[in-house]
Design a protein around this motif. Structure first.
Motif, PDB file in Angstrom:
ATOM      1  N   ASN A   1      -5.307   1.509  -0.671  1.00  0.00           N
ATOM      2  CA  ASN A   1      -3.991   2.097  -0.382  1.00  0.00           C
ATOM      3  C   ASN A   1      -4.102   3.362   0.460  1.00  0.00           C
ATOM      4  OD1 ASN A   1      -3.196   0.073  -2.133  1.00  0.00           O
ATOM      5  ND2 ASN A   1      -2.619   1.448  -3.794  1.00  0.00           N
ATOM      6  N   GLY A   2      -5.273   4.022   0.423  1.00  0.00           N
ATOM      7  CA  GLY A   2      -5.475   5.210   1.242  1.00  0.00           C
ATOM      8  C   GLY A   2      -4.704   6.427   0.781  1.00  0.00           C
ATOM      9  N   LEU A   3      -4.543   6.595  -0.520  1.00  0.00           N
ATOM     10  CA  LEU A   3      -3.777   7.732  -1.033  1.00  0.00           C
ATOM     11  C   LEU A   3      -4.545   9.042  -0.844  1.00  0.00           C
ATOM     12  CD1 LEU A   3      -2.263   6.336  -4.348  1.00  0.00           C
ATOM     13  CD2 LEU A   3      -1.309   6.295  -2.037  1.00  0.00           C
ATOM     14  N   THR A   4      -3.824  10.100  -0.564  1.00  0.00           N
ATOM     15  CA  THR A   4      -4.367  11.455  -0.442  1.00  0.00           C
ATOM     16  C   THR A   4      -3.439  12.413  -1.182  1.00  0.00           C
ATOM     17  OG1 THR A   4      -3.126  11.936   1.572  1.00  0.00           O
ATOM     18  CG2 THR A   4      -5.303  10.917   1.843  1.00  0.00           C
ATOM     19  N   PRO A   5      -3.927  13.603  -1.513  1.00  0.00           N
ATOM     20  CA  PRO A   5      -3.026  14.593  -2.120  1.00  0.00           C
ATOM     21  C   PRO A   5      -1.778  14.842  -1.291  1.00  0.00           C
ATOM     22  CG  PRO A   5      -5.301  15.295  -2.386  1.00  0.00           C
ATOM     23  CD  PRO A   5      -5.340  14.078  -1.499  1.00  0.00           C
ATOM     24  N   ALA A   6      -1.909  14.859   0.021  1.00  0.00           N
ATOM     25  CA  ALA A   6      -0.733  15.110   0.868  1.00  0.00           C
ATOM     26  C   ALA A   6       0.333  14.041   0.685  1.00  0.00           C
ATOM     27  CB  ALA A   6      -1.171  15.188   2.332  1.00  0.00           C
ATOM     28  N   LEU A   7      -0.091  12.809   0.380  1.00  0.00           N
ATOM     29  CA  LEU A   7       0.860  11.715   0.231  1.00  0.00           C
ATOM     30  C   LEU A   7       1.521  11.678  -1.146  1.00  0.00           C
ATOM     31  CD1 LEU A   7      -1.006   8.732   1.957  1.00  0.00           C
ATOM     32  CD2 LEU A   7       1.119   9.815   2.722  1.00  0.00           C
ATOM     33  N   VAL A   8       0.808  12.104  -2.189  1.00  0.00           N
ATOM     34  CA  VAL A   8       1.312  11.840  -3.539  1.00  0.00           C
ATOM     35  C   VAL A   8       1.551  13.068  -4.402  1.00  0.00           C
ATOM     36  CG1 VAL A   8       0.249   9.558  -3.568  1.00  0.00           C
ATOM     37  CG2 VAL A   8      -1.012  11.505  -4.504  1.00  0.00           C
ATOM     38  N   ASP A   9       1.030  14.236  -4.034  1.00  0.00           N
ATOM     39  CA  ASP A   9       1.126  15.384  -4.943  1.00  0.00           C
ATOM     40  C   ASP A   9       2.570  15.748  -5.282  1.00  0.00           C
ATOM     41  OD1 ASP A   9      -1.578  15.510  -5.133  1.00  0.00           O
ATOM     42  OD2 ASP A   9      -1.798  17.531  -4.309  1.00  0.00           O
TER      43      ASP A   9
ATOM     44  N   VAL B   1      -0.289  -0.670 -10.069  1.00  0.00           N
ATOM     45  CA  VAL B   1       0.267  -1.079 -11.355  1.00  0.00           C
ATOM     46  C   VAL B   1       0.818   0.167 -12.025  1.00  0.00           C
ATOM     47  CG1 VAL B   1      -0.234  -1.948 -13.660  1.00  0.00           C
ATOM     48  CG2 VAL B   1      -1.244  -3.068 -11.680  1.00  0.00           C
ATOM     49  N   VAL B   2       2.064   0.083 -12.450  1.00  0.00           N
ATOM     50  CA  VAL B   2       2.697   1.149 -13.228  1.00  0.00           C
ATOM     51  C   VAL B   2       2.926   0.595 -14.622  1.00  0.00           C
ATOM     52  CG1 VAL B   2       4.739   2.587 -13.527  1.00  0.00           C
ATOM     53  CG2 VAL B   2       3.781   2.219 -11.234  1.00  0.00           C
TER      54      VAL B   2
ATOM     55  N   CYS C   1       0.796  -1.227   0.000  1.00  0.00           N
ATOM     56  CA  CYS C   1       0.000   0.000   0.000  1.00  0.00           C
ATOM     57  C   CYS C   1       0.830   1.278   0.000  1.00  0.00           C
ATOM     58  CB  CYS C   1      -0.912   0.028   1.232  1.00  0.00           C
ATOM     59  SG  CYS C   1      -2.287  -1.153   1.163  1.00  0.00           S
ATOM     60  N   GLU C   2       2.067   1.226   0.431  1.00  0.00           N
ATOM     61  CA  GLU C   2       2.850   2.444   0.652  1.00  0.00           C
ATOM     62  C   GLU C   2       3.016   3.241  -0.630  1.00  0.00           C
ATOM     63  OE1 GLU C   2       3.400  -0.296   3.903  1.00  0.00           O
ATOM     64  OE2 GLU C   2       3.636  -0.537   1.725  1.00  0.00           O
ATOM     65  N   SER C   3       2.792   4.552  -0.533  1.00  0.00           N
ATOM     66  CA  SER C   3       2.888   5.416  -1.712  1.00  0.00           C
ATOM     67  C   SER C   3       4.303   5.447  -2.275  1.00  0.00           C
ATOM     68  CB  SER C   3       2.422   6.832  -1.366  1.00  0.00           C
ATOM     69  OG  SER C   3       3.203   7.385  -0.328  1.00  0.00           O
ATOM     70  N   GLU C   4       5.307   5.214  -1.439  1.00  0.00           N
ATOM     71  CA  GLU C   4       6.691   5.200  -1.915  1.00  0.00           C
ATOM     72  C   GLU C   4       6.892   4.145  -3.009  1.00  0.00           C
ATOM     73  OE1 GLU C   4       5.756   5.063   1.204  1.00  0.00           O
ATOM     74  OE2 GLU C   4       6.654   6.770   2.260  1.00  0.00           O
ATOM     75  N   ASN C   5       6.145   3.049  -2.914  1.00  0.00           N
ATOM     76  CA  ASN C   5       6.289   1.988  -3.906  1.00  0.00           C
ATOM     77  C   ASN C   5       5.812   2.442  -5.277  1.00  0.00           C
ATOM     78  OD1 ASN C   5       6.910   0.690  -1.547  1.00  0.00           O
ATOM     79  ND2 ASN C   5       5.718  -1.143  -1.980  1.00  0.00           N
ATOM     80  N   LEU C   6       4.748   3.249  -5.298  1.00  0.00           N
ATOM     81  CA  LEU C   6       4.263   3.776  -6.569  1.00  0.00           C
ATOM     82  C   LEU C   6       5.346   4.563  -7.272  1.00  0.00           C
ATOM     83  CD1 LEU C   6       1.985   4.503  -8.599  1.00  0.00           C
ATOM     84  CD2 LEU C   6       1.399   6.411  -7.090  1.00  0.00           C
TER      85      LEU C   6
ATOM     86  N   ARG D   1      -7.014 -10.180  -9.619  1.00  0.00           N
ATOM     87  CA  ARG D   1      -7.454  -8.855  -9.198  1.00  0.00           C
ATOM     88  C   ARG D   1      -6.774  -8.520  -7.884  1.00  0.00           C
ATOM     89  NH1 ARG D   1     -13.500  -9.001  -6.588  1.00  0.00           N
ATOM     90  NH2 ARG D   1     -13.650 -11.211  -6.104  1.00  0.00           N
ATOM     91  N   LEU D   2      -6.347  -7.276  -7.787  1.00  0.00           N
ATOM     92  CA  LEU D   2      -5.653  -6.795  -6.604  1.00  0.00           C
ATOM     93  C   LEU D   2      -6.603  -5.925  -5.786  1.00  0.00           C
ATOM     94  CD1 LEU D   2      -2.232  -5.663  -8.131  1.00  0.00           C
ATOM     95  CD2 LEU D   2      -2.950  -7.961  -7.445  1.00  0.00           C
TER      96      LEU D   2
END
Length: 379
Positions: A44-52, A82-83, A16-21, A76-77
């Motif tokens: 994953n619980g992504l927010t603008p604060a985590l990924v912007d 997925v990148v 789930c960690e945004s760093e992995n994306l 299915r995940l």
């Protein structure tokens, strides 16, 4: 998708960690990707604060979104990323205010027309909980007509709480449409497998995606009588969506086919759906069974394959409410789709809040409870 003998780059991560994306995004760019399709699960619980900040730092065009679940091959995940790194650049444009009752999407799209060169394919992703998706699609088709091929769907959360859900180079955005132009042909298959059960009923009152009245009676009173009589269950002691997922609406089209609308919740005897339900239209209450839905998924795949002779990738938008309805048999739907594809053909997709494609009805549709499959060919 290939260009100049460079294959796509497909990276999958179930954490789930945004760093992995962003770790995978950077790896794809280092391997030669010139644009990125990013898909994430809502868990994953992504927010603008985590990924912007990470999105703004990416040096290539970005498109994609957050969906209830992701599909890779026949899997299915429920969490992860997925990148998909593409070996060519894409053009990504946005139309904002997708719930604004006064927005003029035709004028917005006319200004964007200079960046789209038919017969390109437009991947159309929308905030699936916006209230004027059909109005946007009507304007989009009015601008480009059948000169383009269209495929896409609605991003968002099964909590049905609207939030930023589309990836962009500016950050995570919501209540908008994302239009990504690809210089690649795509063959499309569209099937749902539901059949008319009760009706027709005349929509005597609606407001965007909320049905107020049918046959001059409160919408829920009509719907409740039909569903409770057939199911033997009561809305009084059953959550609305638990029953409604088996009894969608079907909007009648001129071809006598129906476009499915998913009833989400009821408030004050009005029923809110994913996607608009226009007043003065006829609709049915639909019903389905697992066998017919699975057959529809097979037929969808075969139709898409017939439309494209040189496939290099399959792109799936399958409604999340099909998965909820089919329950433990939904894996059969994915297996059915995957089994029809040529051996080794990559399959990438999402479980979406509504699906987008041109069904040949001289308009661009926003479907619910439907399987839309695109077979992408080499340029």
């Amino acid at each position: 998708m290939q260009q100049k003998e460079t294959a796509i780059i497909l990276l999958v991560d179930e954490a789930c960690e945004s760093e992995n994306l962003f770790r995978h995004a950077q790896a794809a760019i280092a391997a030669g990707a010139q644009s990125l399709l990013l898909l994430a699960c809502e868990r994953n619980g992504l927010t603008p604060a985590l990924v912007d900040a990470g999105l703004q730092a990416l040096p290539v065009p970005v498109f994609g979104g957050i969906f209830p679940q992701i599909v890779v091959g026949s899997r299915r995940l429920e969490q992860g990323y997925v990148v998909c790194g593409l070996p060519f650049a894409v053009t990504v444009e946005y139309v904002a205010k997708l719930s604004d009752p006064s927005a003029d999407y035709r004028s917005d799209l006319a200004a964007l027309a200079a960046t789209v060169n038919p017969p390109q394919t437009l991947v159309v992703l929308v905030d699936g909980l916006s209230t004027r998706i059909s109005a946007l699609l009507e304007s989009l088709y009015g601008e480009f007509g059948d000169e383009c091929t269209y495929i896409g769907g609605g991003a968002g959360s099964l909590s049905f709480q609207q939030q930023a859900c589309l990836f962009s180079n500016q950050g995570l955005v919501g209540d908008c449409a994302q239009l990504t132009a690809l210089d690649l042909p795509v063959g499309i298959g569209i099937e749902h497998g539901w059949h008319s059960f009760a009706g027709p009923f005349f929509v005597t009152g609606s407001q965007h995606n909320t049905v107020l009245s049918l046959d001059y009676q409160p919408a829920f009173e009509i719907y409740r009588r039909v569903v409770e009589a057939d199911s033997g269950r009561s809305f009084a002691d059953t959550p609305f969506f638990e029953l409604s997922k088996a009894y969608p609406f079907g909007l009648v089209r001129l071809t006598d086919d129906v476009v499915v609308r998913d009833p989400l919740f009821c408030r004050d005897n009005a029923i809110t759906c994913i996607g608009e339900v226009p007043a003065h239209h006829m609709l049915y209450i639909l019903k389905g069974d697992a066998e017919h839905l699975l057959l529809a998924a097979r037929d969808c795949t075969l139709t898409a394959l017939r439309a494209q002779s040189a496939p290099c990738m399959a792109l799936l938008f399958d409604c999340v409410s099909r998965a909820l309805f089919l329950d433990n048999r939904f894996q059969e739907e994915l297996d059915t789709i995957h089994a029809q594809l040529p051996t080794g053909l990559p399959l990438l997709g999402v479980l979406s809040l509504g699906e987008i494609a041109d069904a040949g009805n001289a308009c661009l549709e926003f479907f619910n409870k439907t399987t839309v499959l695109g077979i992408v060919a080499d340029a």
